[in-house]
Design an enzyme around this catalytic site. Structure first.
Site, PDB file in Angstrom:
ATOM      1  N   GLU A 159       4.940  34.585   1.734  1.00  0.00           N
ATOM      2  CA  GLU A 159       5.055  33.128   1.922  1.00  0.00           C
ATOM      3  C   GLU A 159       4.100  32.607   3.003  1.00  0.00           C
ATOM      4  O   GLU A 159       3.464  31.582   2.818  1.00  0.00           O
ATOM      5  CB  GLU A 159       6.483  32.763   2.387  1.00  0.00           C
ATOM      6  CG  GLU A 159       7.520  32.736   1.297  1.00  0.00           C
ATOM      7  CD  GLU A 159       8.904  32.373   1.843  1.00  0.00           C
ATOM      8  OE1 GLU A 159       9.552  31.504   1.271  1.00  0.00           O
ATOM      9  OE2 GLU A 159       9.336  32.958   2.864  1.00  0.00           O
ATOM     10  N   CYS A 193       8.441  16.408  -2.122  1.00  0.00           N
ATOM     11  CA  CYS A 193       8.097  15.047  -1.707  1.00  0.00           C
ATOM     12  C   CYS A 193       9.110  14.488  -0.711  1.00  0.00           C
ATOM     13  O   CYS A 193      10.287  14.827  -0.762  1.00  0.00           O
ATOM     14  CB  CYS A 193       8.076  14.114  -2.906  1.00  0.00           C
ATOM     15  SG  CYS A 193       7.034  14.693  -4.238  1.00  0.00           S
ATOM     16  N   LYS A 197       8.989  37.068   2.858  1.00  0.00           N
ATOM     17  CA  LYS A 197       8.575  36.410   4.121  1.00  0.00           C
ATOM     18  C   LYS A 197       7.083  36.606   4.338  1.00  0.00           C
ATOM     19  O   LYS A 197       6.381  35.680   4.688  1.00  0.00           O
ATOM     20  CB  LYS A 197       9.287  37.013   5.321  1.00  0.00           C
ATOM     21  CG  LYS A 197      10.640  36.580   5.778  1.00  0.00           C
ATOM     22  CD  LYS A 197      10.912  35.163   6.046  1.00  0.00           C
ATOM     23  CE  LYS A 197      10.983  34.324   4.821  1.00  0.00           C
ATOM     24  NZ  LYS A 197      12.173  33.934   4.250  1.00  0.00           N
ATOM     25  N   TRP A 241       4.157  16.025  -3.183  1.00  0.00           N
ATOM     26  CA  TRP A 241       3.892  17.404  -3.604  1.00  0.00           C
ATOM     27  C   TRP A 241       3.590  17.297  -5.094  1.00  0.00           C
ATOM     28  O   TRP A 241       4.467  16.987  -5.896  1.00  0.00           O
ATOM     29  CB  TRP A 241       5.121  18.270  -3.346  1.00  0.00           C
ATOM     30  CG  TRP A 241       4.914  19.736  -3.519  1.00  0.00           C
ATOM     31  CD1 TRP A 241       4.520  20.632  -2.572  1.00  0.00           C
ATOM     32  CD2 TRP A 241       5.118  20.507  -4.715  1.00  0.00           C
ATOM     33  NE1 TRP A 241       4.461  21.899  -3.105  1.00  0.00           N
ATOM     34  CE2 TRP A 241       4.819  21.847  -4.413  1.00  0.00           C
ATOM     35  CE3 TRP A 241       5.517  20.189  -6.016  1.00  0.00           C
ATOM     36  CZ2 TRP A 241       4.908  22.877  -5.350  1.00  0.00           C
ATOM     37  CZ3 TRP A 241       5.596  21.207  -6.946  1.00  0.00           C
ATOM     38  CH2 TRP A 241       5.292  22.531  -6.617  1.00  0.00           C
ATOM     39  N   HIS A 283       8.679  55.002  -9.997  1.00  0.00           N
ATOM     40  CA  HIS A 283       8.466  54.454 -11.332  1.00  0.00           C
ATOM     41  C   HIS A 283       7.335  53.436 -11.332  1.00  0.00           C
ATOM     42  O   HIS A 283       7.390  52.452 -12.072  1.00  0.00           O
ATOM     43  CB  HIS A 283       9.767  53.834 -11.850  1.00  0.00           C
ATOM     44  CG  HIS A 283      10.880  54.825 -11.887  1.00  0.00           C
ATOM     45  ND1 HIS A 283      10.947  55.823 -12.829  1.00  0.00           N
ATOM     46  CD2 HIS A 283      11.943  55.007 -11.070  1.00  0.00           C
ATOM     47  CE1 HIS A 283      12.028  56.564 -12.603  1.00  0.00           C
ATOM     48  NE2 HIS A 283      12.641  56.085 -11.531  1.00  0.00           N
ATOM     49  N   LYS A 288       9.873  23.167   1.175  1.00  0.00           N
ATOM     50  CA  LYS A 288      11.128  23.596   1.796  1.00  0.00           C
ATOM     51  C   LYS A 288      12.299  23.320   0.869  1.00  0.00           C
ATOM     52  O   LYS A 288      13.235  24.093   0.783  1.00  0.00           O
ATOM     53  CB  LYS A 288      11.309  22.828   3.110  1.00  0.00           C
ATOM     54  CG  LYS A 288      12.530  23.214   3.906  1.00  0.00           C
ATOM     55  CD  LYS A 288      12.339  24.561   4.546  1.00  0.00           C
ATOM     56  CE  LYS A 288      13.591  25.074   5.219  1.00  0.00           C
ATOM     57  NZ  LYS A 288      13.565  26.551   5.334  1.00  0.00           N
ATOM     58  N   GLU A 321      13.450  40.526   0.812  1.00  0.00           N
ATOM     59  CA  GLU A 321      13.301  39.389   1.724  1.00  0.00           C
ATOM     60  C   GLU A 321      12.116  39.596   2.675  1.00  0.00           C
ATOM     61  O   GLU A 321      11.358  38.659   2.946  1.00  0.00           O
ATOM     62  CB  GLU A 321      14.619  39.178   2.493  1.00  0.00           C
ATOM     63  CG  GLU A 321      14.599  38.102   3.558  1.00  0.00           C
ATOM     64  CD  GLU A 321      14.262  36.696   3.056  1.00  0.00           C
ATOM     65  OE1 GLU A 321      14.199  36.471   1.833  1.00  0.00           O
ATOM     66  OE2 GLU A 321      14.029  35.821   3.909  1.00  0.00           O
ATOM     67  N   ASN A 354      10.409  10.427  -5.667  1.00  0.00           N
ATOM     68  CA  ASN A 354      10.571  11.886  -5.678  1.00  0.00           C
ATOM     69  C   ASN A 354      11.205  12.249  -7.013  1.00  0.00           C
ATOM     70  O   ASN A 354      12.118  11.554  -7.454  1.00  0.00           O
ATOM     71  CB  ASN A 354      11.532  12.352  -4.584  1.00  0.00           C
ATOM     72  CG  ASN A 354      10.956  12.199  -3.203  1.00  0.00           C
ATOM     73  OD1 ASN A 354       9.817  11.777  -3.043  1.00  0.00           O
ATOM     74  ND2 ASN A 354      11.756  12.528  -2.200  1.00  0.00           N
ATOM     75  N   GLY A 355      10.776  13.373  -7.597  1.00  0.00           N
ATOM     76  CA  GLY A 355      11.370  13.790  -8.867  1.00  0.00           C
ATOM     77  C   GLY A 355      10.351  13.697  -9.983  1.00  0.00           C
ATOM     78  O   GLY A 355       9.142  13.550  -9.741  1.00  0.00           O
ATOM     79  N   ARG A 402       8.836  19.571   4.560  1.00  0.00           N
ATOM     80  CA  ARG A 402       9.302  19.761   3.190  1.00  0.00           C
ATOM     81  C   ARG A 402       8.205  20.307   2.274  1.00  0.00           C
ATOM     82  O   ARG A 402       8.500  20.810   1.200  1.00  0.00           O
ATOM     83  CB  ARG A 402       9.802  18.421   2.616  1.00  0.00           C
ATOM     84  CG  ARG A 402      11.020  17.886   3.323  1.00  0.00           C
ATOM     85  CD  ARG A 402      11.308  16.462   2.916  1.00  0.00           C
ATOM     86  NE  ARG A 402      11.726  16.345   1.541  1.00  0.00           N
ATOM     87  CZ  ARG A 402      12.990  16.316   1.131  1.00  0.00           C
ATOM     88  NH1 ARG A 402      13.955  16.419   2.002  1.00  0.00           N
ATOM     89  NH2 ARG A 402      13.283  16.181  -0.149  1.00  0.00           N
TER      90      ARG A 402
HETATM   91  C1  G6P Z   1      12.067  27.196  -1.396  1.00  0.00           C
HETATM   92  C2  G6P Z   1      12.002  27.517   0.079  1.00  0.00           C
HETATM   93  C3  G6P Z   1      12.699  28.855   0.350  1.00  0.00           C
HETATM   94  C4  G6P Z   1      14.123  28.809  -0.172  1.00  0.00           C
HETATM   95  C5  G6P Z   1      14.174  28.400  -1.648  1.00  0.00           C
HETATM   96  C6  G6P Z   1      15.596  28.094  -2.068  1.00  0.00           C
HETATM   97  O1  G6P Z   1      11.307  28.100  -2.114  1.00  0.00           O
HETATM   98  O2  G6P Z   1      10.672  27.579   0.521  1.00  0.00           O
HETATM   99  O3  G6P Z   1      12.723  29.121   1.739  1.00  0.00           O
HETATM  100  O4  G6P Z   1      14.711  30.061  -0.017  1.00  0.00           O
HETATM  101  O5  G6P Z   1      13.413  27.214  -1.862  1.00  0.00           O
HETATM  102  O6  G6P Z   1      16.013  26.967  -1.351  1.00  0.00           O
HETATM  103  P1  G6P Z   1      17.500  26.614  -1.007  1.00  0.00           P
HETATM  104  O7  G6P Z   1      17.395  25.342  -0.216  1.00  0.00           O
HETATM  105  O8  G6P Z   1      18.207  26.411  -2.314  1.00  0.00           O
HETATM  106  O9  G6P Z   1      18.068  27.722  -0.231  1.00  0.00           O
END
Ligand code: G6P
Length: 614
Positions: free
Chosen positions: A494, A2, A491, A75, A510, A609, A487, A101-102, A27
């Site tokens: 996502e 949010c 990516k 959100w 395995h 984000k 990673e 927010n929260g 965000r």
């Molecule tokens: C969310 C974001 C990711 C990020 C993760 C951890 O899932 O979409 O891109 O890696 O949070 O966020 P941080 O701000 O703690 O790195």
């Protein structure tokens, strides 16, 4: 997650708020809303499901006047994303409007109490409970709004950043925070609020980061009054923002993600600036220098992180253990915080977080602090909650990262971890001076090597189109490239919504090997380092089962190239620095597969984000 934006001043609030909502889109959100006290003194609330543009269309013919207002991107947590659950929420009398927010964790018993007192609710949200509670306290105690907010916040459990406007006091906004960030921007003769600096930076560089459990009354004539929940007043510290508006624009790129991938050579130079001294062959990280004894004597390092930052942490473990010979444990913050971990007072806990606001990582370090650990933060967003909660740390200094899928922040986290590993190794004399100096020299070449890899962009773009059909991908790597496989897979899923999994290459036997057929693309990171021969054997095993192999190889490699269906070459480097190079083609591959599938790359569905709820 949010986003909050607010304005009190002499200008028309609507344009500032809508622009602010657009800045906060990155965000992640699923509905948006705005509340204004209009020029004829009405408190109006407009809100719509979906994107901010829907809200703009919805309000096109409505009264958008007013010099004070609050706006929100939601959100969904409690209640589905729809117009009714979107924020702002009215109080029962419709005199107050609140954005939040929260999560208010004890909203259910509070709601039952309020219903027993005759209050009725229109939404399913915890937020509406809070504003109804505030109004109920105001009525039943016959007190002013500021006091009522203080009292209400004393009885809620959970996290919040809130902003409230009051129809009966059109020059005042009340804001508060606990567990979710809130920034107040000080303009010439006006005030701005934001859940981060992005909606504010255009208007002022003077900001106050509200502290935990602080509540502020922002009044156009009287200025600011900040107290804690016990009504003890504090003098705020005004900070200077160090971001500029161009960092929040796409600069001609189709997406922020592509811009951020291409920014990496420059962003790495910024991370290393002043810290990697080539002429004197030194690494100077003030966060380590100031606490050098702690690092020299550390029994163990625990790294807590989530998502991409967790992958950086895993690479951090490999390099710190290899160079500095300190045992490192890598923890998902969400698991660590709830499992009563063993923490010694000579442990160092490192939190890695791009946003500096991830709720689980913040809670993990608060726990570690309570058990006596020394806390070190690796964060990107200056002034965010995690750096403020740690004893020491290092900012990654890559400017705002807007694309939800982390790219430049990841490589900056890696370079910061390289600097940390090198400094500790040097202090502990676990590597020779010659080796240390050769790594210092090599680290300096990384930005140019990334530049070289970025030249693969067109080639990867054309190649990526082939894979829009794929339902699954597997990513494999060994040693330093195993976290890169994780990673790469993250990516891809996502932003393209293609299912992808990363494994240590030897684990393929395995289970994942059962999935291999002509349809399954397998990305193998097979650079020339320690485990090269082993990974060659793994590729042979995939080929024997007719799998489609896409490999990332070291420039000049022929062996892996010859047995792969497709290869991308990256320059050679020291083993421990390979991940920062091998991840770049994987970022581009994900990006181009996702765009070929017409995905919303910068704001992928359901993702946020900054994950400010657990
Ligand atoms: C969310 C974001 C990711 C990020 C993760 C951890 O899932 O979409 O891109 O890696 O949070 O966020 P941080 O701000 O703690 O790195």
């Amino acid at each position: 997650m949010c986003g909050i934006v607010g304005y009190v001043g002499k200008r028309d609030a609507y344009e500032i708020l809508i622009k602010g909502l657009h800045r906060l889109e990155y965000r992640g959100y699923d509905s948006a809303g705005i509340a204004l006290i209009s020029d004829n003194n009405d408190l109006v609330v407009y809100k719509t499901k979906g994107k901010v543009i829907n809200l703009e269309n919805h309000t096109a013919d409505l009264n958008r006047s007013g010099k004070i207002g609050i706006a929100h991107t939601r959100w969904a947590t409690h209640g589905e994303p729809n117009d009714i659950n979107a924020h702002p929420h009215f109080s029962g009398s419709k005199s107050l409007a609140l954005i939040h927010n929260g999560i208010i964790e004890n909203y259910k018993p509070l709601k039952e109490e309020l219903i027993a007192q005759g209050k009725t609710f229109v939404s399913d949200t915890d937020t509406e409970v809070l504003i109804q509670l505030i109004e109920y306290i105001q009525e039943s105690h016959n007190c002013d709004l500021f006091t009522a907010v203080q009292m209400a916040l004393n009885s809620v459990v959970g996290a919040y950043a809130i902003a409230i406007i009051n129809k009966n006091d059109p020059e005042t906004m009340i804001v508060a925070r606990k567990g979710s960030p809130l920034i107040i921007g000080i303009g010439e003769d006006d005030f701005f609020i934001g859940s981060d600096a992005t909606p504010i930076v255009e208007y002022t560089d003077k900001v106050i980061y509200l502290e935990e459990e602080q509540i502020a009354k922002i009044n156009l004539k009287e200025g600011l009054k900040i107290t804690d929940l016990k009504n003890i007043e504090t003098t705020p510290i005004i900070n200077k923002l160090n971001i500029n508006i161009s960092q929040l624009e796409k600069a001609g790129y189709e997406h922020f993600m592509l811009k951020e991938i291409f920014e990496q050579p420059e962003s790495l130079i910024n991370t290393l600036k002043g810290r990697l001294k080539i002429d004197t062959k030194e690494v100077k990280l003030s966060g380590i220098i100031d606490n050098v004894e702690k690092f020299r004597k550390a029994r163990r390092i625990i790294i807590c992180a989530c998502g991409t930052s967790w992958h950086a942490a895993l690479i951090g473990k490999y390099i710190i253990e290899e160079l500095a010979r300190i045992p490192v444990e890598v923890e998902y913050s969400s698991e660590f915080r709830y499992r009563n971990p063993i923490i010694y007072d000579d442990d160092i806990v490192i939190a890695i977080s791009q946003s500096g606001e991830t709720a689980d990582t913040l809670a993990a370090i608060v726990l570690a602090k309570s058990k006596g650990a020394f806390l070190f933060g690796i964060c990107n967003v200056v002034g965010s909650s995690i750096p403020r909660a740690t004893h020491s740390g290092a900012y990654t200094h890559v400017g705002p990262e807007i694309g939800v899928a982390s790219t430049k922040a990841f490589t900056a986290q890696l370079s910061t971890l390289f600097l940390i590993a090198l400094s500790i190794a040097h202090e502990r004399k676990t590597i020779s001076n010659e080796y240390f100096e050769s790594l210092v020299d090599e680290l300096q070449t990384i930005p140019d090597k990334i530049r070289e890899i970025l030249k693969l962009n067109e080639q990867i773009k054309n190649f990526a189109k082939t894979f829009t059909y794929a339902k699954n991908f597997i990513y494999l790597g060994r040693g330093y490239n195993y976290p890169v496989a994780l990673e790469g897979a993250l990516k891809l899923k996502e932003i393209s919504y293609i299912h992808a999994e990363g494994y240590p290459a030897a684990e393929m036997k395995h289970g994942p090997i059962a999935l291999i057929d002509e349809e399954l693309p397998v990305v193998v990171i097979a650079t020339k380092n320690g485990n090269y021969d082993k990974i060659v054997s793994n590729i042979e095993e995939i080929k024997a089962r007719k799998g489609y192999v896409i490999s990332i190889v070291t420039k000049g490699d022929t062996q892996v190239k010859n047995i792969s269906n497709f290869s991308f070459e990256i320059p050679d480097t020291a083993d421990c620095f390979v991940p920062i190079l091998s991840v770049i083609p994987l970022q581009l591959l994900s990006y181009h597969i996702a765009t070929a599938k017409n995905r919303d790359v910068d704001q992928p569905r359901n993702l946020a984000k900054s994950v400010t709820v657990e």
